[in-house]
Design an enzyme around this catalytic site. Structure first.
Site, PDB file in Angstrom:
ATOM      1  N   GLY A 161       0.722  -1.013  -0.176  1.00  0.00           N
ATOM      2  CA  GLY A 161       0.043  -0.057  -0.183  1.00  0.00           C
ATOM      3  C   GLY A 161       0.908   1.117  -0.018  1.00  0.00           C
ATOM      4  N   ARG A 162       0.605   2.323   0.733  1.00  0.00           N
ATOM      5  CA  ARG A 162       1.049   3.636   0.724  1.00  0.00           C
ATOM      6  C   ARG A 162       2.430   3.419   1.297  1.00  0.00           C
ATOM      7  NH1 ARG A 162      -4.303   5.405   1.441  1.00  0.00           N
ATOM      8  NH2 ARG A 162      -4.999   6.800  -0.134  1.00  0.00           N
ATOM      9  N   ILE A 163       2.478   2.959   2.529  1.00  0.00           N
ATOM     10  CA  ILE A 163       3.761   2.632   3.177  1.00  0.00           C
ATOM     11  C   ILE A 163       4.692   1.738   2.562  1.00  0.00           C
ATOM     12  CG2 ILE A 163       4.790   1.953   5.433  1.00  0.00           C
ATOM     13  CD1 ILE A 163       1.952   2.886   6.845  1.00  0.00           C
ATOM     14  N   GLU A 269       0.873  -4.806  23.358  1.00  0.00           N
ATOM     15  CA  GLU A 269       1.403  -3.583  23.718  1.00  0.00           C
ATOM     16  C   GLU A 269       0.650  -2.695  24.754  1.00  0.00           C
ATOM     17  OE1 GLU A 269       1.420  -1.246  19.965  1.00  0.00           O
ATOM     18  OE2 GLU A 269       2.566  -2.865  18.879  1.00  0.00           O
ATOM     19  N   HIS A 289       6.586   1.252  19.020  1.00  0.00           N
ATOM     20  CA  HIS A 289       5.370   1.593  18.152  1.00  0.00           C
ATOM     21  C   HIS A 289       5.739   3.030  17.848  1.00  0.00           C
ATOM     22  CE1 HIS A 289       1.148   0.230  16.721  1.00  0.00           C
ATOM     23  NE2 HIS A 289       1.815   1.354  15.593  1.00  0.00           N
TER      24      HIS A 289
HETATM   25  C1  GLV Z   1       0.021   3.170  13.642  1.00  0.00           C
HETATM   26  O1  GLV Z   1       0.240   2.296  13.982  1.00  0.00           O
HETATM   27  C2  GLV Z   1      -1.166   3.746  12.621  1.00  0.00           C
HETATM   28  O2  GLV Z   1      -1.774   2.584  12.325  1.00  0.00           O
HETATM   29  O3  GLV Z   1      -1.345   4.729  12.242  1.00  0.00           O
END
Ligand code: GLV
Length: 324
Positions: A161-163, A269, A289
């Site tokens: 995706g974008r990331i 977490e 995170h």
């Molecule tokens: C962080 O984990 C997000 O989903 O933006």
């Protein structure tokens, strides 16, 4: 004497969203936040939303059916995050609540962090920093802190995706060959070549996980997949905890079946137990995170989330609803 109708009540689950002071809000809006540093549990969150029109939340907040039942006036839940696995979307739909998120604006920051993890893990940067802090920088030894090259290696991106695409752009600058695997086919961008998952894992020196957490991606990377990456391979995840089987990862690292790894996300977490074995594995880099944690990015996320709130409260469609 004239009275003004009270504005909407907007509850924020956390204190201190960067840039909040600069965000335009509906006239008369009342902002409710917990005290600085507080992280309300489910019961506290239910109390906060009892007469809220909008709720702004982050990744750790569980927005479940009980919360929707406790918030009869709620019209919108705006995530200051791109992932939305912490929201019960069916319950939201049943209660007629719009759920929005912040796609796009955090892609670069998260990709930067993924690349940081790749460099830290593959070049053993944490181990090297640690010996300096302990005053143990010894005589030059040509064998010490030998890592593996990042430049010109093959990178496999799971979740394009974008990331994922932003990670690929960085990899191109390192001269890497880039493979990608996605649930739905992506158009060729001239950077990454699509490959089936097993083939990607086998061919890659470095694997970056960038998938959302869904029933299909939970446990996606276990012992079998780690063995496909192999003893000269590095795995990094800026995706979600639960996508990687952490016990299998530790086992692979300890037994030299995987070179190194970097995690920004964990099954549990916050990971608070200082004795947790994940935190003591030398070839595993752990971060709390922080994929989107830059001032600019968090400021953009705040603005986007609050814009969604304003639009929904004004009776207009949300600009960034979570995908159906
Ligand atoms: C962080 O984990 C997000 O989903 O933006």
């Amino acid at each position: 004497m004239s009275t003004t109708a009270p504005g909407p009540r907007i509850v924020l689950s956390r204190y201190g969203y960067p840039g909040l002071e600069d965000v335009p809000l509906p006239a008369g809006a009342e902002l409710v936040t917990p005290p600085a540093g507080a992280s309300p549990d489910a019961a506290e969150l239910r109390e906060l939303v009892a007469d809220a029109d909008a709720l702004v939340v982050s990744t750790p907040d569980q927005v479940d059916a009980d919360l929707f039942a406790a918030a009869p006036r709620l019209k919108v839940v705006a995530l200051v995050a791109v992932g939305f696995d912490n929201v019960d979307l069916e319950a939201a739909a049943r209660h007629g609540v719009t759920v929005t998120h912040t796609p796009g604006v955090l892609a670069d920051a998260t990709a930067d962090l993924a690349f940081g993890l790749i460099l830290m893990a593959r070049r053993r940067l944490v181990e090297a920093t640690d010996i300096m802090r302990r005053g143990e920088w010894g005589a030059f030894d040509p064998r010490s802190f030998l890592g593996l090259d990042v430049a010109n290696a093959t990178l496999g991106i799971v979740g394009y995706g974008r990331i994922g695409a932003a990670v690929a752009r960085r990899a191109a600058g390192f001269g890497m060959t880039v493979l990608q695997h996605s649930r739905s086919p992506r158009p060729d961008d001239g950077i990454a070549t699509a490959a089936p998952l097993d083939e990607l894992l086998e061919r890659s020196d470095v694997v970056s996980l960038n998938v959302p957490r869904t029933p299909q991606t939970t446990g996606l990377i276990g012992a079998r997949e780690l063995d496909l990456i192999g003893p000269r391979g590095t795995l990094v995840s800026t995706a979600r905890g639960g996508v990687v089987d952490e016990a299998a990862l530790l086992d692979a690292l300890r037994n030299g079946r995987l070179h190194s790894a970097g995690l920004d996300v964990f099954a549990t977490e916050p990971l608070r137990d200082p004795h947790d074995p994940l935190l003591h594995e030398p070839r595993l880099v752990c971060l709390p995170h922080i994929g989107s944690a830059s001032i600019e990015t968090r400021t953009r996320m705040t603005a986007m989330a609050l814009r969604n709130v304003c639009e929904v409260l004004a009776g207009r469609p949300a600009p960034n609803p979570v995908p159906a």
